[in-house]
Design a protein around this motif. Structure first.
Motif, short mmCIF file in Angstrom:
data_model
loop_
_atom_site.label_atom_id
_atom_site.label_comp_id
_atom_site.label_asym_id
_atom_site.label_seq_id
_atom_site.Cartn_x
_atom_site.Cartn_y
_atom_site.Cartn_z
N PHE A 397 0.79 -1.21 -0.10
CA PHE A 397 0.00 0.02 -0.04
C PHE A 397 0.94 1.07 0.09
CE2 PHE A 397 0.71 -1.30 4.42
CZ PHE A 397 1.02 0.09 5.10
N SER A 398 0.25 2.34 -0.41
CA SER A 398 1.12 3.65 -0.66
C SER A 398 1.46 4.44 0.80
CB SER A 398 0.44 4.64 -1.35
OG SER A 398 -0.82 4.78 -0.97
N SER A 399 0.55 4.24 1.83
CA SER A 399 0.76 4.94 2.92
C SER A 399 -0.08 4.51 3.91
CB SER A 399 0.78 6.59 2.73
OG SER A 399 -0.68 7.12 2.54
N GLN A 400 0.11 4.69 5.20
CA GLN A 400 -0.57 4.35 6.15
C GLN A 400 -2.14 5.08 6.52
OE1 GLN A 400 0.90 3.97 10.43
NE2 GLN A 400 2.51 2.54 9.57
N ALA A 402 -3.60 6.49 3.68
CA ALA A 402 -4.26 5.93 2.60
C ALA A 402 -4.97 4.73 2.91
CB ALA A 402 -3.45 6.04 1.36
N LEU A 403 -4.30 3.66 3.29
CA LEU A 403 -5.02 2.44 3.80
C LEU A 403 -5.89 2.76 5.15
CD1 LEU A 403 -4.89 -0.60 3.45
CD2 LEU A 403 -3.14 -0.73 5.01
N MET A 404 -5.43 3.45 5.97
CA MET A 404 -6.56 3.96 7.06
C MET A 404 -7.86 4.34 6.31
SD MET A 404 -6.05 3.60 10.23
CE MET A 404 -6.93 4.97 10.91
N ALA A 405 -7.67 5.15 5.18
CA ALA A 405 -8.72 5.81 4.99
C ALA A 405 -9.69 4.73 3.97
CB ALA A 405 -8.82 7.05 3.83
N GLN A 406 -9.16 4.14 3.28
CA GLN A 406 -9.75 2.78 2.49
C GLN A 406 -10.45 1.87 3.38
OE1 GLN A 406 -7.15 0.46 -0.03
NE2 GLN A 406 -8.91 -1.32 -0.04
N LEU A 407 -9.71 1.19 4.46
CA LEU A 407 -10.46 0.48 5.49
C LEU A 407 -11.44 1.15 6.21
CD1 LEU A 407 -7.42 -1.50 6.64
CD2 LEU A 407 -9.06 -2.17 4.83
N LEU A 414 -15.77 0.32 12.70
CA LEU A 414 -14.81 -0.27 13.56
C LEU A 414 -14.19 1.06 14.23
CD1 LEU A 414 -12.22 -2.22 11.27
CD2 LEU A 414 -13.30 -2.83 13.62
N ASP A 415 -13.92 0.75 15.28
CA ASP A 415 -13.18 1.62 16.53
C ASP A 415 -11.81 2.05 15.77
OD1 ASP A 415 -11.03 2.10 18.75
OD2 ASP A 415 -12.70 2.78 19.46
N LEU A 416 -11.65 3.50 15.84
CA LEU A 416 -10.51 4.10 14.87
C LEU A 416 -9.36 3.54 15.60
CD1 LEU A 416 -9.47 6.08 12.82
CD2 LEU A 416 -9.80 7.88 14.47
N ALA A 417 -9.10 3.43 16.95
CA ALA A 417 -7.85 3.11 17.48
C ALA A 417 -7.51 1.66 17.27
CB ALA A 417 -7.87 3.16 19.15
N ILE A 418 -8.42 0.80 17.01
CA ILE A 418 -8.31 -0.73 16.77
C ILE A 418 -7.69 -0.79 15.31
CG2 ILE A 418 -9.15 -2.88 16.45
CD1 ILE A 418 -11.23 -2.24 18.70
N LEU A 419 -8.32 0.22 14.45
CA LEU A 419 -7.92 0.05 12.91
C LEU A 419 -6.67 0.56 12.75
CD1 LEU A 419 -8.74 -0.36 10.28
CD2 LEU A 419 -9.98 1.80 10.04
N GLN A 420 -6.19 1.73 13.49
CA GLN A 420 -5.12 2.32 13.54
C GLN A 420 -3.91 1.25 13.80
OE1 GLN A 420 -4.17 5.78 16.03
NE2 GLN A 420 -3.25 6.57 14.35
N ARG A 421 -4.06 0.52 14.79
CA ARG A 421 -3.16 -0.45 15.31
C ARG A 421 -3.19 -1.66 14.33
NH1 ARG A 421 -3.35 -5.43 17.73
NH2 ARG A 421 -5.50 -5.48 18.33
N TRP A 422 -4.05 -2.01 13.93
CA TRP A 422 -4.14 -3.12 12.66
C TRP A 422 -3.37 -2.61 11.56
CZ3 TRP A 422 -10.11 -4.97 12.53
CH2 TRP A 422 -10.19 -5.65 13.68
N VAL A 423 -3.59 -1.31 11.01
CA VAL A 423 -2.85 -0.94 9.70
C VAL A 423 -1.27 -0.81 10.28
CG1 VAL A 423 -2.13 1.17 8.64
CG2 VAL A 423 -4.70 0.29 8.95
#
Length: 509
Positions: A397-400, A402-407, A414-423
């Motif tokens: 993927f191009s950047s964290q 960008a992937l965060m926005a897509q997911l 999804l909880d933002l903090a969880i998604l951020q950790r997953w990314v």
């Protein structure tokens, strides 16, 4: 000889970063590879580092220009290979005239900027500390430069996954108990450390990448004298509530000429380290001492307005660095010992043995490439080196952001903090355990699809994935190596996680 023998081209002993790097490189070149690790992947030195992708600014002071140049160039390669677990990090160096003059620091940083080409990382510059500085008022001037951060244990796991994707067999919790040369091959016995079940392998080439145990492999497994002895140096770290809320790390000079890093860690903490203490004994038993904790607290307290003591330490860890003993002069301090690596190749008896001594996290890929280049002539055909431009699993993927926005768009519940950790842990791999639902009107149903919540944002879906795809076996594997959620779960939650994992293992038998 038993009839149930598995034939491979290369068998690697050691599941640290060098071992999995060699397995990944060799498998990608078309060799049939197996790797055994007596504990969990990255369970020793490779998960107990300062978690930096760096050239090693302080190594310039010891004239290790070749090593620094090699590591500086490699920073760029690694940052591009795994944007989920590595990213640029700015470091601030407070100036203390009594320790090192400004001209020396400027010269060192100039070399650091120019020894290797940079494309992603900005250059160094001087700075003044203002009213918002977390440092004590006595620190008014300093410097800022670039290096990189890495989740060290996840780097090891991702390399193992890449090796497996290229056909390698990855066997954690498996000890090589016997290695014998018979004719032109190695006859090896591997033993599961839990069940004690044994498997027999025949390998054309044996690679000893056992890190701190590299010399003892000769004594206990191969039963011959080691060609190289190691100097074991303990490096310890502590984690405390964050000393400041700024994004920069700090590199602190101390009166004993050592340096200590203070690094932003897991959003709410500061990582402080490291020490350099000669170590005798079993590397598996290494532990931080009370004196080391006090030392690291004192160095931090000498610099920061926020003071810490041993009672503030929420986690600590220690690791053993295997440094090349022959290069050390008598009485030489541990912090001046070389972090470079060396190979020994024994092929006179027919079956080649390549042993790896030393090395550092930043140069693991170069070491692996050089190791496979060394053993390639023993095979009829291997393809060319390939890892320099390869992306590790999940990193496409191009950047964290960008992937965060897509997911976030696909899974708005999804909880933002969880998604951020997953990314920043899994990259695109998190899609393997994300539910298929995209129904933004049923946020609660989405969380339910993740299964049981063990605490700290750790759900059953992630645990199942880690057990199924990333060799996680117990709660410690998940809480301190696959993630750092051990900082957030209490004793009861850890026990519940362990109970769940054990039940899953029992049901699979």
């Amino acid at each position: 000889m038993p009839t149930d023998v598995t034939d491979v081209d290369v068998l690697v002993i050691g599941g640290g970063v060098n071992g999995v790097g060699i397995a990944m490189d060799a498998a990608g070149r078309g060799l049939k590879v197996a790797l055994c690790e007596m504990h969990d992947l990255a369970s020793a030195t490779s998960s107990n580092s300062s978690k930096l992708i760096h050239g090693g600014l302080r190594y310039l002071e010891h004239y290790e220009f070749a090593l620094v140049k090699k590591a500086l160039a490699e920073r760029e390669v690694l940052l591009a290979s795994a944007p989920h677990i590595m990213w640029p990090l700015r470091f601030r160096l407070p100036h203390q005239p009594k320790l090192r003059p400004a001209w020396m620091l400027r010269l060192g940083l100039y070399l650091y900027d120019h020894l290797a080409k940079r494309s992603q990382l900005p250059s160094s510059h001087s700075l003044r500390f203002g009213v918002n500085s977390p440092l004590k008022d006595s620190f008014t001037k300093g410097f800022e430069y670039s290096d990189g951060w890495v989740d060290d244990a996840r780097l090891v796991v991702l390399c193992a996954m890449a090796a497996q994707q290229h056909g390698a067999e990855i066997k954690p919790r498996t000890t090589c108990v016997s290695a014998q040369r018979i004719a032109d091959a190695w006859r090896l016995i591997l033993e599961n450390t839990d069940t004690h079940a044994q498997q027999h392998y025949r390998a054309k080439v044996l690679v000893n990448a056992a890190g701190p145990w590299a010399s003892s492999v000769f004594d206990k497994v191969i039963e011959q004298a080691a060609p190289q002895q190691l100097r074991l140096v303990k490096g310890s770290h502590i984690v405390v509530p964050q000393l400041h809320d700024q994004p920069q790390a700090y590199i602190l000079q101390h009166t004993d000429n050592r340096i200590v890093f203070v690094i932003p860690y897991e959003q709410h903490f500061s990582l402080i380290g490291t020490t350099d203490v000669d170590y005798q004994g079993d590397p598996a038993q290494v532990a931080i001492s009370a004196a080391e904790i006090d030392y690291l607290c004192q160095v931090a307290n000498d610099h920061f307005t926020q003071q810490v003591s041993a009672k503030d330490v929420v986690w600590s860890y220690a690791g053993v660095r295997p440094l090349i003993a022959a290069e050390q002069a008598a009485g030489q301090q541990a912090q001046t010992a070389s972090r470079d690596y060396r190979f020994t190749l024994e092929a006179q008896a027919g079956a080649p043995l390549l042993s790896v001594f030393g090395g550092k996290l930043t140069t693991y890929r170069l070491l692996a490439e050089a190791a496979v280049n060394t053993i390639s002539p023993y095979f009829a055909h291997t393809s060319a080196p390939w890892t320099k431009h390869a992306t590790l699993p999940g990193g496409d993927f191009s950047s964290q952001p960008a992937l965060m926005a897509q997911l976030r768009q696909q899974h708005p519940w999804l909880d933002l903090a969880i998604l951020q950790r997953w990314v920043r842990s899994y990259g695109r791999l998190c899609q393997q355990f994300l539910p298929n639902t995209q129904d933004s009107n049923h946020a609660q149903s989405g969380l339910e699809v993740l299964g049981e919540h063990f605490g700290g944002g750790l759900y059953q879906a992630e645990v199942d994935y880690l057990m199924r795809q990333e060799w996680a076996y117990n709660a410690e594997d998940i809480l301190w190596r696959r993630t750092k959620l051990g900082l957030r779960l209490n004793t009861d939650q850890v026990a519940r996680l362990q109970h769940y994992m054990q039940a899953q293992l029992n049901s699979a038998v």
